[in-house]
Design a protein around this motif. Structure first.
Motif, PDB file in Angstrom:
ATOM      1  N   PRO A 189       0.818  -1.227   0.000  1.00 44.32           N
ATOM      2  CA  PRO A 189       0.000   0.000   0.000  1.00 44.32           C
ATOM      3  C   PRO A 189       0.844   1.267   0.000  1.00 44.32           C
ATOM      4  CG  PRO A 189      -0.966  -1.609   1.484  1.00 44.32           C
ATOM      5  CD  PRO A 189       0.370  -2.174   1.053  1.00 44.32           C
ATOM      6  N   ALA A 190       1.951   1.270   0.735  1.00 42.55           N
ATOM      7  CA  ALA A 190       2.810   2.460   0.766  1.00 42.55           C
ATOM      8  C   ALA A 190       3.429   2.720  -0.599  1.00 42.55           C
ATOM      9  CB  ALA A 190       3.901   2.293   1.817  1.00 42.55           C
ATOM     10  N   ALA A 191       3.898   1.652  -1.263  1.00 40.75           N
ATOM     11  CA  ALA A 191       4.486   1.812  -2.590  1.00 40.75           C
ATOM     12  C   ALA A 191       3.435   2.247  -3.606  1.00 40.75           C
ATOM     13  CB  ALA A 191       5.143   0.504  -3.023  1.00 40.75           C
ATOM     14  N   LEU A 192       2.254   1.671  -3.518  1.00 41.46           N
ATOM     15  CA  LEU A 192       1.178   2.039  -4.445  1.00 41.46           C
ATOM     16  C   LEU A 192       0.737   3.483  -4.223  1.00 41.46           C
ATOM     17  CD1 LEU A 192      -0.956  -1.237  -4.368  1.00 41.46           C
ATOM     18  CD2 LEU A 192       0.361  -0.356  -6.299  1.00 41.46           C
ATOM     19  N   ARG A 193       0.741   3.925  -2.978  1.00 45.91           N
ATOM     20  CA  ARG A 193       0.364   5.307  -2.688  1.00 45.91           C
ATOM     21  C   ARG A 193       1.332   6.282  -3.352  1.00 45.91           C
ATOM     22  NH1 ARG A 193      -0.104   4.627   2.286  1.00 45.91           N
ATOM     23  NH2 ARG A 193       1.998   5.228   2.947  1.00 45.91           N
ATOM     24  N   ALA A 194       2.630   6.004  -3.237  1.00 43.17           N
ATOM     25  CA  ALA A 194       3.624   6.868  -3.881  1.00 43.17           C
ATOM     26  C   ALA A 194       3.509   6.790  -5.397  1.00 43.17           C
ATOM     27  CB  ALA A 194       5.025   6.471  -3.428  1.00 43.17           C
ATOM     28  N   ALA A 195       3.319   5.567  -5.921  1.00 39.51           N
ATOM     29  CA  ALA A 195       3.201   5.397  -7.371  1.00 39.51           C
ATOM     30  C   ALA A 195       1.969   6.107  -7.907  1.00 39.51           C
ATOM     31  CB  ALA A 195       3.143   3.907  -7.713  1.00 39.51           C
ATOM     32  N   GLN A 196       0.870   6.089  -7.154  1.00 42.43           N
ATOM     33  CA  GLN A 196      -0.348   6.752  -7.617  1.00 42.43           C
ATOM     34  C   GLN A 196      -0.144   8.262  -7.702  1.00 42.43           C
ATOM     35  OE1 GLN A 196      -3.871   5.393  -5.655  1.00 42.43           O
ATOM     36  NE2 GLN A 196      -5.230   6.728  -6.799  1.00 42.43           N
ATOM     37  N   THR A 197       0.632   8.795  -6.767  1.00 42.76           N
ATOM     38  CA  THR A 197       0.945  10.223  -6.847  1.00 42.76           C
ATOM     39  C   THR A 197       1.714  10.530  -8.122  1.00 42.76           C
ATOM     40  OG1 THR A 197       0.989  10.480  -4.437  1.00 42.76           O
ATOM     41  CG2 THR A 197       2.183  12.119  -5.724  1.00 42.76           C
ATOM     42  N   LEU A 198       2.753   9.737  -8.401  1.00 44.87           N
ATOM     43  CA  LEU A 198       3.561   9.967  -9.603  1.00 44.87           C
ATOM     44  C   LEU A 198       2.744   9.773 -10.867  1.00 44.87           C
ATOM     45  CD1 LEU A 198       6.859   8.142  -8.567  1.00 44.87           C
ATOM     46  CD2 LEU A 198       6.322  10.583  -8.408  1.00 44.87           C
ATOM     47  N   ALA A 199       1.880   8.760 -10.869  1.00 45.74           N
ATOM     48  CA  ALA A 199       1.059   8.492 -12.047  1.00 45.74           C
ATOM     49  C   ALA A 199       0.039   9.587 -12.282  1.00 45.74           C
ATOM     50  CB  ALA A 199       0.353   7.146 -11.902  1.00 45.74           C
ATOM     51  N   GLY A 200      -0.282  10.350 -11.245  1.00 49.58           N
ATOM     52  CA  GLY A 200      -1.269  11.417 -11.379  1.00 49.58           C
ATOM     53  C   GLY A 200      -0.708  12.713 -11.938  1.00 49.58           C
ATOM     54  N   PHE A 201       0.611  12.825 -11.975  1.00 52.85           N
ATOM     55  CA  PHE A 201       1.245  14.023 -12.533  1.00 52.85           C
ATOM     56  C   PHE A 201       1.394  13.869 -14.050  1.00 52.85           C
ATOM     57  CE2 PHE A 201       3.763  14.546  -8.324  1.00 52.85           C
ATOM     58  CZ  PHE A 201       2.668  15.130  -7.720  1.00 52.85           C
ATOM     59  N   PRO A 202       1.569  14.971 -14.791  1.00 53.14           N
ATOM     60  CA  PRO A 202       1.815  14.862 -16.235  1.00 53.14           C
ATOM     61  C   PRO A 202       3.032  13.982 -16.505  1.00 53.14           C
ATOM     62  CG  PRO A 202       1.274  17.117 -15.675  1.00 53.14           C
ATOM     63  CD  PRO A 202       1.439  16.391 -14.370  1.00 53.14           C
ATOM     64  N   THR A 203       2.833  12.904 -17.266  1.00 50.35           N
ATOM     65  CA  THR A 203       3.892  11.893 -17.393  1.00 50.35           C
ATOM     66  C   THR A 203       5.122  12.412 -18.126  1.00 50.35           C
ATOM     67  OG1 THR A 203       4.295   9.575 -17.984  1.00 50.35           O
ATOM     68  CG2 THR A 203       3.014  10.888 -19.564  1.00 50.35           C
ATOM     69  N   GLU A 204       4.957  13.384 -19.027  1.00 56.81           N
ATOM     70  CA  GLU A 204       6.121  13.928 -19.719  1.00 56.81           C
ATOM     71  C   GLU A 204       7.063  14.599 -18.724  1.00 56.81           C
ATOM     72  OE1 GLU A 204       3.001  14.473 -20.521  1.00 56.81           O
ATOM     73  OE2 GLU A 204       2.711  13.762 -22.589  1.00 56.81           O
ATOM     74  N   ALA A 205       6.494  15.338 -17.773  1.00 55.60           N
ATOM     75  CA  ALA A 205       7.320  16.017 -16.774  1.00 55.60           C
ATOM     76  C   ALA A 205       7.979  15.018 -15.842  1.00 55.60           C
ATOM     77  CB  ALA A 205       6.463  16.996 -15.972  1.00 55.60           C
ATOM     78  N   VAL A 206       7.251  13.980 -15.466  1.00 57.83           N
ATOM     79  CA  VAL A 206       7.807  12.964 -14.568  1.00 57.83           C
ATOM     80  C   VAL A 206       8.947  12.220 -15.250  1.00 57.83           C
ATOM     81  CG1 VAL A 206       7.315  10.810 -13.351  1.00 57.83           C
ATOM     82  CG2 VAL A 206       5.678  12.700 -13.250  1.00 57.83           C
ATOM     83  N   GLN A 207       8.726  11.766 -16.489  1.00 51.94           N
ATOM     84  CA  GLN A 207       9.765  11.020 -17.187  1.00 51.94           C
ATOM     85  C   GLN A 207      10.987  11.903 -17.475  1.00 51.94           C
ATOM     86  OE1 GLN A 207       8.699   8.258 -20.360  1.00 51.94           O
ATOM     87  NE2 GLN A 207       6.551   8.438 -19.791  1.00 51.94           N
TER      88      GLN A 207
END
Length: 258
Positions: A189-207
């Motif tokens: 759950p902790a890893a999924l919570r962090a991943a969900q935050t990252l997945a919610g941001f614009p992916t071009e900026a994250v990558q």
């Protein structure tokens, strides 16, 4: 199949699970091939914007290469085939963020995977160690990856002390190898919570940020890894002697946990 890949289109997260619990999630040749295939496939999966990497069960995240694997080697003394060099996401050109959820033991070849993850979240029961020197092998790739993620003295101690010591999750958190600790039931759950935050941001900026972070270390990483095959060829004991040392592990004293 020795690898499980689950995708959630609603959240944009993929969970990649090493699924060899009966072998402490050690990587055999089939698993190595499946990991490379999974990372390359996720590059093109537009619905996936972040990845969680973990191991099945609670005993181990990954214990490196399966000792039962026989890796054919070329006759040339100038080359050696390592089936783990392409199991990490960056080696397969995946620049979506990967969060490692470390459950139980992470040792040896597990560092190929941890070394190419963006950050680590660990169960409070996780441990980290590098058995190479104990069994007459050079820790080259593993040591290089860990030297980029840990204070040098800590990386040197873990790489050199072999099976005599294990790094506790608490100590790994204190030195910055691990960014967050969770109870065993709360790890995913902790890893999924962090991943969900990252997945919610614009992916071009994250990558793009992932690429920027790795550009700060890639030159040194590539130069260091280029030395690894020669160091391994020079320093490794013959396979038969390695096997003898490995067989003696049952009589070795219990490792110190620090």
């Amino acid at each position: 199949m020795t690898l499980k890949v689950e995708r959630d289109k609603a959240t944009g997260i993929a969970v990649v699970t090493l699924d060899r619990e009966h072998r402490h999630n050690a990587v055999d040749l089939a698993t190595a091939a499946e990991l490379g295939e999974a990372w390359r496939e996720l590059r093109f999966a537009e619905e996936v914007r972040a990845v969680v990497l973990t191991g099945a069960g609670t005993a181990a995240f990954c214990t490196g290469i399966d000792r039962g694997v026989e890796v054919p080697q070329p006759a040339s003394p100038y080359s050696a085939d390592d089936p783990l060099v392409a199991i990490g996401p960056k080696s397969c050109d995946l620049w979506k963020p990967v969060i490692a959820a470390v459950n139980g033991m992470a040792c040896g070849g597990a560092f190929y995977l941890l070394g190419e993850s963006e950050f680590l979240i660990a169960s409070e029961t996780a441990t980290f160690f590098d058995p190479h020197t104990t069994y007459g092998m050079v820790s080259a790739y593993e040591a290089v990856y860990m030297a980029q993620r840990m204070p040098f003295g800590e990386a040197a101690r873990m790489s050199l002390m072999g099976t005599a010591e294990r790094l506790s999750a608490r100590r790994a958190y204190e030195i910055g190898l691990v960014s967050e600790l969770a109870g065993p039931d709360g790890l995913l759950p902790a890893a999924l919570r962090a991943a969900q935050t990252l997945a919610g941001f614009p992916t071009e900026a994250v990558q793009g940020t992932v690429r920027a972070l790795w550009s700060a270390k890639q030159a040194a990483l590539h130069q260091a890894l280029a030395q690894a095959p020669a160091l391994i060829a020079l320093g490794n004991l013959p396979p038969q002697r390695q096997a003898e040392l490995f067989a003696d592990r049952r009589t070795a004293p219990q490792p110190r946990l620090r």
